[in-house]
Design a protein around this motif. Structure first.
Motif, PDB file in Angstrom:
ATOM      1  N   PRO A   1      42.747  50.284  38.941  1.00 51.24           N
ATOM      2  CA  PRO A   1      42.511  48.937  38.269  1.00 51.24           C
ATOM      3  C   PRO A   1      44.367  47.862  38.333  1.00 51.24           C
ATOM      4  N   GLY A   2      43.772  47.136  38.105  1.00 55.23           N
ATOM      5  CA  GLY A   2      44.720  45.748  37.815  1.00 55.23           C
ATOM      6  C   GLY A   2      45.658  45.361  39.123  1.00 55.23           C
ATOM      7  N   ASP A   3      45.265  46.221  40.273  1.00 59.18           N
ATOM      8  CA  ASP A   3      45.706  45.643  41.342  1.00 59.18           C
ATOM      9  C   ASP A   3      45.391  44.340  41.535  1.00 59.18           C
ATOM     10  N   PRO A   4      47.038  43.905  42.308  1.00 57.30           N
ATOM     11  CA  PRO A   4      47.254  42.686  42.411  1.00 57.30           C
ATOM     12  C   PRO A   4      46.513  41.748  43.319  1.00 57.30           C
ATOM     13  N   ARG A   5      45.987  42.623  44.269  1.00 62.39           N
ATOM     14  CA  ARG A   5      45.520  42.898  45.878  1.00 62.39           C
ATOM     15  C   ARG A   5      44.095  42.102  45.324  1.00 62.39           C
ATOM     16  N   ARG A   6      43.546  42.487  43.745  1.00 65.99           N
ATOM     17  CA  ARG A   6      41.569  42.421  43.465  1.00 65.99           C
ATOM     18  C   ARG A   6      41.629  41.824  42.303  1.00 65.99           C
ATOM     19  N   CYS A   7      42.795  41.883  41.084  1.00 66.67           N
ATOM     20  CA  CYS A   7      42.492  41.515  39.859  1.00 66.67           C
ATOM     21  C   CYS A   7      42.207  40.143  39.400  1.00 66.67           C
ATOM     22  N   ARG A   8      40.826  39.924  38.944  1.00 69.19           N
ATOM     23  CA  ARG A   8      41.493  38.806  38.505  1.00 69.19           C
ATOM     24  C   ARG A   8      42.485  37.820  38.100  1.00 69.19           C
ATOM     25  N   ALA A   9      43.158  38.769  37.512  1.00 67.17           N
ATOM     26  CA  ALA A   9      44.429  38.024  36.486  1.00 67.17           C
ATOM     27  C   ALA A   9      45.298  37.015  37.281  1.00 67.17           C
ATOM     28  N   ASN A  10      45.521  37.648  39.142  1.00 68.83           N
ATOM     29  CA  ASN A  10      46.381  36.808  39.487  1.00 68.83           C
ATOM     30  C   ASN A  10      46.191  36.134  40.869  1.00 68.83           C
ATOM     31  N   LEU A  11      44.351  35.887  40.930  1.00 66.48           N
ATOM     32  CA  LEU A  11      43.889  35.803  41.864  1.00 66.48           C
ATOM     33  C   LEU A  11      43.440  34.448  41.004  1.00 66.48           C
ATOM     34  N   GLY A  12      41.450  34.719  40.248  1.00 65.13           N
ATOM     35  CA  GLY A  12      41.424  33.490  39.048  1.00 65.13           C
ATOM     36  C   GLY A  12      39.402  34.404  40.105  1.00 65.13           C
ATOM     37  N   GLY A  13      38.978  33.524  39.142  1.00 59.98           N
ATOM     38  CA  GLY A  13      37.579  33.890  39.780  1.00 59.98           C
ATOM     39  C   GLY A  13      36.844  35.678  39.801  1.00 59.98           C
ATOM     40  N   ALA A  14      35.955  35.477  40.229  1.00 56.12           N
ATOM     41  CA  ALA A  14      35.456  36.647  40.061  1.00 56.12           C
ATOM     42  C   ALA A  14      36.072  38.008  41.075  1.00 56.12           C
ATOM     43  N   ARG A  15      36.049  38.916  40.605  1.00 57.91           N
ATOM     44  CA  ARG A  15      36.298  40.021  41.867  1.00 57.91           C
ATOM     45  C   ARG A  15      35.429  39.825  43.156  1.00 57.91           C
ATOM     46  N   PRO A  16      35.587  40.006  44.786  1.00 55.91           N
ATOM     47  CA  PRO A  16      35.288  40.050  45.414  1.00 55.91           C
ATOM     48  C   PRO A  16      33.688  40.859  45.452  1.00 55.91           C
ATOM     49  N   GLY A  17      34.787  41.928  44.722  1.00 59.74           N
ATOM     50  CA  GLY A  17      33.343  43.262  44.952  1.00 59.74           C
ATOM     51  C   GLY A  17      32.110  43.277  43.272  1.00 59.74           C
ATOM     52  N   TYR A  18      32.576  42.307  42.758  1.00 63.61           N
ATOM     53  CA  TYR A  18      31.630  42.203  41.746  1.00 63.61           C
ATOM     54  C   TYR A  18      29.874  41.242  42.048  1.00 63.61           C
ATOM     55  N   PHE A  19      29.313  40.537  43.018  1.00 61.05           N
ATOM     56  CA  PHE A  19      28.807  40.212  43.323  1.00 61.05           C
ATOM     57  C   PHE A  19      27.785  41.189  44.055  1.00 61.05           C
ATOM     58  N   GLY A  20      27.884  42.713  44.756  1.00 55.96           N
ATOM     59  CA  GLY A  20      26.892  42.812  45.147  1.00 55.96           C
ATOM     60  C   GLY A  20      26.929  44.016  43.728  1.00 55.96           C
ATOM     61  N   HIS A  21      28.048  44.002  43.038  1.00 59.27           N
ATOM     62  CA  HIS A  21      27.563  44.510  41.496  1.00 59.27           C
ATOM     63  C   HIS A  21      26.151  44.006  41.139  1.00 59.27           C
ATOM     64  N   GLU A  22      26.723  43.204  41.050  1.00 58.75           N
ATOM     65  CA  GLU A  22      25.906  41.820  40.082  1.00 58.75           C
ATOM     66  C   GLU A  22      24.923  41.813  40.716  1.00 58.75           C
ATOM     67  N   PHE A  23      24.662  42.412  42.086  1.00 55.13           N
ATOM     68  CA  PHE A  23      22.921  41.860  43.288  1.00 55.13           C
ATOM     69  C   PHE A  23      21.828  42.999  42.533  1.00 55.13           C
ATOM     70  N   GLU A  24      22.472  44.577  42.489  1.00 53.99           N
ATOM     71  CA  GLU A  24      22.355  45.791  41.882  1.00 53.99           C
ATOM     72  C   GLU A  24      21.800  45.941  40.709  1.00 53.99           C
ATOM     73  N   MET A  25      22.627  45.362  39.899  1.00 60.09           N
ATOM     74  CA  MET A  25      22.624  45.683  38.256  1.00 60.09           C
ATOM     75  C   MET A  25      21.425  44.501  37.566  1.00 60.09           C
ATOM     76  N   GLY A  26      20.745  44.194  38.545  1.00 61.83           N
ATOM     77  CA  GLY A  26      19.354  42.872  38.369  1.00 61.83           C
ATOM     78  C   GLY A  26      18.785  43.837  38.776  1.00 61.83           C
ATOM     79  N   PHE A  27      18.474  44.727  39.441  1.00 66.74           N
ATOM     80  CA  PHE A  27      16.948  45.601  39.112  1.00 66.74           C
ATOM     81  C   PHE A  27      17.779  47.065  39.347  1.00 66.74           C
ATOM     82  N   ILE A  28      18.800  47.348  38.341  1.00 64.60           N
ATOM     83  CA  ILE A  28      18.744  49.093  38.142  1.00 64.60           C
ATOM     84  C   ILE A  28      18.118  49.884  37.336  1.00 64.60           C
ATOM     85  N   ARG A  29      17.015  48.764  36.995  1.00 65.15           N
ATOM     86  CA  ARG A  29      16.236  49.255  35.579  1.00 65.15           C
ATOM     87  C   ARG A  29      15.367  49.847  36.094  1.00 65.15           C
TER      88      ARG A  29
END
Lengths: 153, 152
Positions: B82-110
């Motif tokens: 957590p907080g790694d400057p290569r990924r943390c959006r506090a440094n980069l802005g926008g959503a973390r790149p891996g977020y989109f995959g999580h968002e996709f799968e959480m959409g039908f995780i039920r």
């Protein structure tokens, strides 16, 4: 405990199910973790380095785009050590700005060519399919235990 | 330009814990994780937690969290801490790149949760049935009760 390659290699669902049923999921996180925890000249601001595209030559030809070779430097070692694989066919999120359709095809080809048990699935479209999805994964992973009892833990 | 970064948290593992439950919130599982956290680092997020530390300790914390609602709590490895400057959006802005995959799968995780609950209900050892769709054409009473409980 078998080492099971999962694809999409960042899949939360596959990673969770494989670990839940007692096996070790081989996903991208393991390769990335190894890179960022290894000290060296390339303890870099990026997790990928120009060297990775060269390492990818083991799994992809030189005329293949560097993006595919760079990805293969993450996936290739996981496929090499895999004792089984669970693949989801054509997942939407594995193609687009964050994915690569050609890498998907190459990974599927390498996994099929390797002589290991492979389970191929589609993401469930409703709850009934979800039930079948989980059961198929569970039965497949149980089959791995009975096929190689000396490896079961 | 980000400066050269030395290896962070070497020898540790980081795991994501996702929760999609009507019985507990990310805040609840965070409180539960702190009960047995010991030396591990816990980062609370909107979807659950990130747990970083030696593998055995992380597994212990996750096992404790999972008891809350086993079919609705999901875990996966993370490469970056957590907080790694290569990924943390506090440094980069926008959503973390891996977020989109999580968002996709959480959409039908039920749907996966339904499968896990089905395994808990039915006796183990049954083979996967290909004809379940034909068997369950209507809405199960148990499923109806569950929906009512969730909406209450």
């Amino acid at each position: 405990m078998a080492r099971v390659f999962i694809y999409p290699a960042t899949s939360l669902i596959l990673s969770d199910l494989v670990a839940r049923f007692g096996h070790k999921p081989l996903g991208t996180a393991l390769s990335v973790r190894e890179r960022i925890q290894t000290a060296g000249l390339d303890s870099p601001p990026l997790q990928m380095t120009p060297d990775d595209a060269k390492k990818g030559l083991k799994w992809a030809a030189v005329e293949v785009p560097s993006g595919v070779r760079g990805r293969m430097s993450l996936f290739g070692p996981l496929i090499d050590q895999a004792e089984a694989a669970v693949l989801v066919s054509n997942p939407d999120f594995a193609f687009g700005c964050m994915g690569c359709a050609r890498t998907d095809e190459l990974v599927e080809y390498l996994v099929r060519r390797k002589d290991i048990p492979v389970l191929e699935l589609n993401y469930p479209l409703d709850e009934e399919e979800g039930i079948l999805f989980v059961r198929k994964v569970r039965d497949f992973l149980r089959g791995l235990e009975s096929a190689s009892p000396e490896k079961a833990s | 330009m980000i400066d050269t970064i030395p290896p962070l948290y070497a020898g540790t593992v980081t795991k994501y814990v996702f929760i999609e439950s009507f019985k507990a919130t990310p805040d609840d599982i965070a409180a539960r994780a702190y009960e047995v956290s010991g030396g591990v680092m816990i980062k609370e997020t909107c979807f659950g937690l990130q747990v970083t530390g030696p593998e055995e300790e992380v597994e212990k914390v996750i096992a404790h969290i999972r008891e809350v609602d086993p079919a609705h709590i999901y875990v996966k490895d993370r490469g970056f801490p957590p907080g790694d400057p290569r990924r943390c959006r506090a440094n980069l802005g926008g959503a973390r790149p891996g977020y989109f995959g999580h968002e996709f799968e959480m959409g039908f995780i039920r749907r996966i949760a339904a499968g896990l609950e089905d395994l808990e209900r039915e006796p183990s050892g049954l083979p996967a049935s290909g004809d379940r769709k034909q068997i369950h054409e209507g809405l199960d009473v148990s499923r109806l009760m569950e929906i009512i409980e969730q909406e209450a």
